[in-house]
Scaffold this active site. Sequence first.
Site, PDB file in Angstrom:
ATOM      1  N   HIS A 118       0.835  -1.204   0.000  1.00  0.00           N
ATOM      2  CA  HIS A 118       0.000   0.000   0.000  1.00  0.00           C
ATOM      3  C   HIS A 118       0.871   1.257   0.000  1.00  0.00           C
ATOM      4  CE1 HIS A 118      -3.647   2.375   1.212  1.00  0.00           C
ATOM      5  NE2 HIS A 118      -2.707   3.171   1.702  1.00  0.00           N
ATOM      6  N   GLU A 119       1.776   1.329   0.975  1.00  0.00           N
ATOM      7  CA  GLU A 119       2.637   2.515   1.069  1.00  0.00           C
ATOM      8  C   GLU A 119       3.593   2.596  -0.118  1.00  0.00           C
ATOM      9  OE1 GLU A 119       1.687   4.653   3.010  1.00  0.00           O
ATOM     10  OE2 GLU A 119       0.507   3.473   4.414  1.00  0.00           O
ATOM     11  N   HIS A 163       3.853   6.340  -6.824  1.00  0.00           N
ATOM     12  CA  HIS A 163       3.065   7.427  -7.419  1.00  0.00           C
ATOM     13  C   HIS A 163       3.821   8.749  -7.280  1.00  0.00           C
ATOM     14  CE1 HIS A 163      -1.217   9.407  -7.724  1.00  0.00           C
ATOM     15  NE2 HIS A 163      -0.430   9.737  -8.728  1.00  0.00           N
ATOM     16  N   HIS A 167       1.846   4.453  -2.846  1.00  0.00           N
ATOM     17  CA  HIS A 167       1.948   5.907  -2.660  1.00  0.00           C
ATOM     18  C   HIS A 167       3.322   6.414  -3.096  1.00  0.00           C
ATOM     19  CE1 HIS A 167      -1.812   6.709  -0.674  1.00  0.00           C
ATOM     20  NE2 HIS A 167      -1.569   5.925   0.358  1.00  0.00           N
TER      21      HIS A 167
END
Length: 603
Positions: free
Chosen positions: A386-387, A393, A390
């Site tokens: 998940h991190e 991105h 980020h």
Amino acid sequence: MTNNRAHIDKKYKWDLTSVFATDQAWEAEYQSLEKAVVEAKDLAGQLGQSATKLLQVTQIYLDLARRLEKVYVYASMKNDQDTRVAAYQAMASKATTLYAKYGEAFAFFEPEVLTMGEEKFADYLQEDAKLNLYQHFFQQIFSQKAHVLAPDQEELLAQAQEVLGAAGETYEILDNADLAFPSVLDEAGKEVELTHSNFITLMESQNREVRKSAYRAYYSIYQQFQHTYAKTLATTVKSHNLTARIRHYDSARQAAMAGNHIPEAVYETLLATVHKYLPLLQRYIRLRQEVLGIADLKMYDVYTPLSKLDMSITYEEAQAKALEVLAIYGSDYTERVKEALSQRWIDVQANKGKRSGAYSGGSYDTKAFMLLNWQDTLDNLYTLVHEMGHSMHSTFTRENQPYVYGDYSIFLAEIASTTNENIMTETLLKEAKTDKERFAILNHYLDSFKGTVFRQTQFAEFEEKIHQADAQGQVLTSQYLNELYADLNQTYYGLAKEGNPEIQYEWARIPHFYYNYYVYQYATGFAAASYLAEKIIHGSQEDRESYLNYLKAGSSADPLEVIAKAGVDMTQADYLESAFQTFAKRLDEFDCLVKKNRLKELS
């Protein structure tokens, strides 16, 4: 036992020397930046003088913001790695204060741009080609023309932000520092003091008496202070509505969404579509009741994992699995993931005083650092990817966009991270060797969907209703808030409010209600990510390239235009419908596993 930070191997700690070599270097930059921010006030009145002046002032405005971000993230990350260190508390506080001073110094900027007008700006574009880079940046300001005030009014409103946000700060102090919770018995029969951090752990207990006693004890405190919480929330709602009126918006929702250039129809479509699929949530709740073997399921039973399978995974194993799963994006993405894992972008292990939870951070001129508090669990594997979503991105955006477009809208922030989670789920389901493993993975997915799409939409609906009520003159007393929340919870979960009296106080513990129409983006983000994961896994190379183009776009266009690059039209309900179809398919499989294995063999 939580480690002292000094005893943790450096390979598990982020390397912040790439941001500032020393704290003294940070202090020197802070002092220089503070002086520059003060001097920036003298730039007022110059924007419309010429194309050269417009370019010069704009570059100073953005350059100071760029430097300020770097100063802020270093201080905040240093503070987060051990919140007990007074020096880093002070640094973080100084950086926050400097942000406020920056806002005051440049309060003139948007009003002067609007006074200059689009026609003169078009002339300036012809005079100086360097301004073309900032065309979208200025168009976003021009689009807010009806809502930007005169310079002196903007400065006054900037100065008032501390007062307008005081109720939210009061909430944080009360909720995080002043509340004292009673002690309860944990699964081992040991007396422990209830805290925010161990409450969810206790709610996940396999012992129903532990869940019940912790739940009732926890909410007894919110019941005790319900009137104070009602006042802080009501005051926050009033400040949102007041600010919206001052800026000539029809509502606080319109004002909040306009900041991200998101049409209100996106919000309305979310609520309508989720209501359409509430029977799926209620079906899952009934299955949960069946698996747990409980005749009268309560709200304190909705968090405990239905699978008892211990899917332990070390951090080293998680790194390997993350690389394997994320390779689907291609070599460019994979190489950056390898860099993040090997070059100390990640603060991995928990230590005394470390901020809880996890996040991805950094600024335009730093690595996209990540904070974890690693435990060898399936949940933490998901947290890592998940991190990483980020951080990738952020990395792709910063590599491909100039600073002015080098970040992305909050509206898009959760999509890349949750797309990774959905791809991980698909991978683990394919690799599962037993029904027990599939059951555990499906349970994790269904709970995530429940907690993100359904629950966050419930929050969004509550938030919308209390802002509307205040605008219509309704006093937001604790009684009003309690009744509204209990009714909504019953509508969503299908569990009678009379049998769950404590749930009426849950609104009091949710910090997101102070964030001004933030929570709906968790739900839209998860749904868009589910849609995108299907395209990435089962689609073409072109679909994967389109996704990478979305990651690279930053804020170079409005958020809906950016996500359209990945093939998602978030003005329509299609992406939501697709997400619910995936949820329904996996719920069917979960149901079949339950029936096939007669419950006990799975749990």
